[in-house]
Design a protein around this motif. Structure first.
Motif, PDB file in Angstrom:
ATOM      1  N   GLY A 198       0.783  -1.226   0.000  1.00  0.00           N
ATOM      2  CA  GLY A 198       0.000   0.000   0.000  1.00  0.00           C
ATOM      3  C   GLY A 198       0.814   1.274   0.000  1.00  0.00           C
ATOM      4  O   GLY A 198       0.389   2.289  -0.540  1.00  0.00           O
ATOM      5  N   GLY A 199       1.990   1.245   0.623  1.00  0.00           N
ATOM      6  CA  GLY A 199       2.887   2.391   0.566  1.00  0.00           C
ATOM      7  C   GLY A 199       2.593   3.515   1.534  1.00  0.00           C
ATOM      8  O   GLY A 199       3.162   4.604   1.408  1.00  0.00           O
ATOM      9  N   THR A 200       1.735   3.294   2.525  1.00  0.00           N
ATOM     10  CA  THR A 200       1.487   4.336   3.535  1.00  0.00           C
ATOM     11  C   THR A 200       2.786   4.682   4.251  1.00  0.00           C
ATOM     12  O   THR A 200       3.576   3.809   4.556  1.00  0.00           O
ATOM     13  N   THR A 201       2.986   5.968   4.499  1.00  0.00           N
ATOM     14  CA  THR A 201       4.233   6.425   5.102  1.00  0.00           C
ATOM     15  C   THR A 201       4.003   7.206   6.394  1.00  0.00           C
ATOM     16  O   THR A 201       2.892   7.680   6.675  1.00  0.00           O
ATOM     17  N   ASN A 202       5.075   7.340   7.146  1.00  0.00           N
ATOM     18  CA  ASN A 202       5.064   8.089   8.397  1.00  0.00           C
ATOM     19  C   ASN A 202       6.439   8.721   8.551  1.00  0.00           C
ATOM     20  O   ASN A 202       7.448   8.070   8.260  1.00  0.00           O
ATOM     21  N   TYR A 203       6.489   9.987   8.990  1.00  0.00           N
ATOM     22  CA  TYR A 203       7.764  10.697   9.111  1.00  0.00           C
ATOM     23  C   TYR A 203       7.849  11.430  10.445  1.00  0.00           C
ATOM     24  O   TYR A 203       6.829  11.873  10.987  1.00  0.00           O
ATOM     25  N   ARG A 204       9.070  11.599  10.928  1.00  0.00           N
ATOM     26  CA  ARG A 204       9.242  12.502  12.063  1.00  0.00           C
ATOM     27  C   ARG A 204       9.129  13.929  11.526  1.00  0.00           C
ATOM     28  O   ARG A 204       9.452  14.201  10.365  1.00  0.00           O
TER      29      ARG A 204
END
Length: 124
Positions: free
Chosen positions: A55-61
């Motif tokens: 799916g490629g969902t991302t999370n970043y600081r």
């Protein structure tokens, strides 16, 4: 046995760009979550970014949003971290990590597998 191998770290000037790679082997990664963490000398290891391979969902600081981008090549089991507008405070050893449950978490304990790290040094 799951193995993660990072590459691409080097010395770069402030404002420059760098692309890190993490090659994964020894497992079925299609449903994993993959993360990048970093650790500067004398500091704790901190979360940088994560991505679900499905799916490629991302999370970043927050401090890297708009500058860093995590992506993946599922066919090759490789995860990338494109780093732009680098700052001296980005200097650290960067680690790749894998989470079989794809939680997209930012905690170290949420990842079961770790690479050996690659050094990124940003000069001012």
């Amino acid at each position: 046995q799951v193995q993660l191998v990072e590459s691409g770290g080097r010395l770069v000037q402030a404002g420059g760009s760098l692309k890190l790679s993490c090659a994964a082997s020894g497992g079925t990664f299609s449903t994993y979550g993959m993360g990048w963490f970093r650790q500067a000398p004398g500091e704790e290891r901190e979360f940088v970014a994560a991505i679900r391979l499905l799916g490629g969902t991302t999370n970043y600081r927050d401090s890297v949003k708009g500058r860093f981008a995590i992506s993946r090549n599922n066919a090759k089991n490789i995860v990338y971290l494109q780093m732009n507008s680098l700052k001296p405070e980005d200097t650290a050893v960067y680690y790749c990590a894998a989470d079989p449950w794809a939680k997209l978490g930012s905690g170290i304990r949420e990842y079961d597998y770790w690479g050996q790290g690659t050094q990124v040094t940003v000069s001012s």
